[in-house]
Design an enzyme around this catalytic site. Structure first.
Site, PDB file in Angstrom:
ATOM      1  CD  GLU A  22      66.555  -5.673  30.328  1.00 16.11           C
ATOM      2  OE1 GLU A  22      66.217  -6.502  31.203  1.00 16.11           O
ATOM      3  OE2 GLU A  22      67.658  -5.704  29.761  1.00 16.11           O
TER       4      GLU A  22
ATOM      5  CG  ASP B 131      69.970  -0.999  27.884  1.00 18.42           C
ATOM      6  OD1 ASP B 131      68.774  -0.860  28.152  1.00 18.42           O
ATOM      7  OD2 ASP B 131      70.492  -2.096  27.595  1.00 18.42           O
TER       8      ASP B 131
ATOM      9  CD  GLU C  85      67.471  -9.913  24.366  1.00 19.52           C
ATOM     10  OE1 GLU C  85      67.406  -8.726  24.755  1.00 19.52           O
ATOM     11  OE2 GLU C  85      68.466 -10.639  24.553  1.00 19.52           O
TER      12      GLU C  85
ATOM     13  CE  LYS D  49      67.550  -1.890  25.286  1.00 19.46           C
ATOM     14  NZ  LYS D  49      67.442  -2.808  26.444  1.00 19.46           N
TER      15      LYS D  49
ATOM     16  CG  ASP E 116      71.917  -3.762  30.166  1.00 18.97           C
ATOM     17  OD1 ASP E 116      71.755  -4.363  29.089  1.00 18.97           O
ATOM     18  OD2 ASP E 116      71.164  -3.935  31.155  1.00 18.97           O
ATOM     19  CB  SER E 117      74.885  -6.233  25.774  1.00 23.50           C
ATOM     20  OG  SER E 117      74.921  -5.131  24.892  1.00 23.50           O
TER      21      SER E 117
END
Ligand code: KIV
Length: 282
Positions: A114, A82, A181, A112, A43-44
């Protein structure tokens, strides 16, 4: 094709592996052909491709749009989608539906998510349903406001213990790998040693099983000062600036197009030329 079992095997055999982000068809094709075993549609992309200041505005539809393009460009890599902010936060049911769309509509092989806490139960359900989950702990950008900014996490003993406990719980819940991260190197090593599944670091030092970087950072496409953990393997922003200026100059002074770029009456058809460029699958 790389599978989640291969990623586990990499760790079991002590083979470090590289992961890169990919957001579009052509870069996915290049990275896939370069042999990258895992591509993350992160999602970056909200910051890198869409110009947002954080990942928070990225929607599930934005992610699926890019994930589909990556899947069209890739043959052998394990593709991880993501899950964006608010696509799994409301309920486990919402998470299942969002994750299902990544696999069913976008051709991803895993998702993925978070965080720890409530995400552990979601990870368990997704895994039970046959949807492989990559965890993500430490600096989790979707929680930027809760963290008070993009800050290294796990610096205090209490924070480090929390991250280690969440990592163990995610493994227990069935996660097949874990992104760490923005954590101190020592914590990354402790988590990596404590887990059977592979860890994938970004800004977490050299002690994880794999490393991940944002493609545009490592290619030098993102301008300004790179974060400390980034290594620039190319300087494409400079290269693009040079090429664009040179093209504009050629057009201004009439040296482009030259005779070699013209179609003669009996030359090949423009449509055939375009096929040869191979914009599409092939
Ligand atoms: O969104 C992303 O690209 C990521 C990686 C940096 C791990 O989450």
């Amino acid at each position: 094709m790389t599978t989640v079992l291969d990623v586990q095997r990499f760790k079991d055999e002590g083979r470090r592996f590289a992961v890169l982000t990919a957001y579009d068809y052509l870069s996915a094709k290049i990275l896939d052909e370069a042999g990258l075993p895992v591509l993350l549609v992160g999602d970056s992309l909200g910051m890198v491709m869409l110009g947002y200041p954080t990942t928070l505005p990225v929607t599930l539809d934005d992610m699926l749009h890019h994930a589909k393009a990556v899947a069209r460009g890739s043959r052998q890599a394990l593709l991880v989608g993501d899950m964006p902010f608010m696509s799994y936060h409301a309920s486990t049911e919402q998470a299942i539906i969002s994750a299902g769309r990544f696999l069913q509509e976008a051709g991803m092989h895993a998702v993925k998510l978070e965080g720890g806490g409530p995400v552990i139960e979601i990870t368990r359900r997704l895994t039970e349903l046959g949807i492989p989950v990559m965890g993500h702990l430490g600096l989790t950008p979707q929680s930027v406001h809760a963290m008070g900014g993009f800050k290294v996490q796990g610096k205090t003993d209490a924070q480090a213990a929390r991250i280690l406990a969440d990592a163990r719980a995610l493994e227990q819940a069935g996660a097949f790998s874990l992104v760490l991260e923005g954590v101190p190197s020592k914590l990354a090593v402790d988590v990596t040693k404590a887990l059977r599944i592979p860890t994938i670091g970004i800004g977490a030092g050299p002690g994880t099983d794999g490393q991940v970087l944002v493609l545009h950072d490592m290619l030098g496409l993102t301008t300004g000062k790179a974060p400390k953990f980034v290594k620039r393997y190319a300087n494409l922003a400079e290269e693009i600036t040079r090429a664009a200026k040179s093209y504009a100059e050629d057009v201004r002074n009439g040296t482009f197009p030259g005779p070699e770029h013209e179609y003669s009456a009996n030359g090949s058809a423009p449509a055939k030329d375009r096929e040869e460029v191979r914009y599409g699958p092939g």
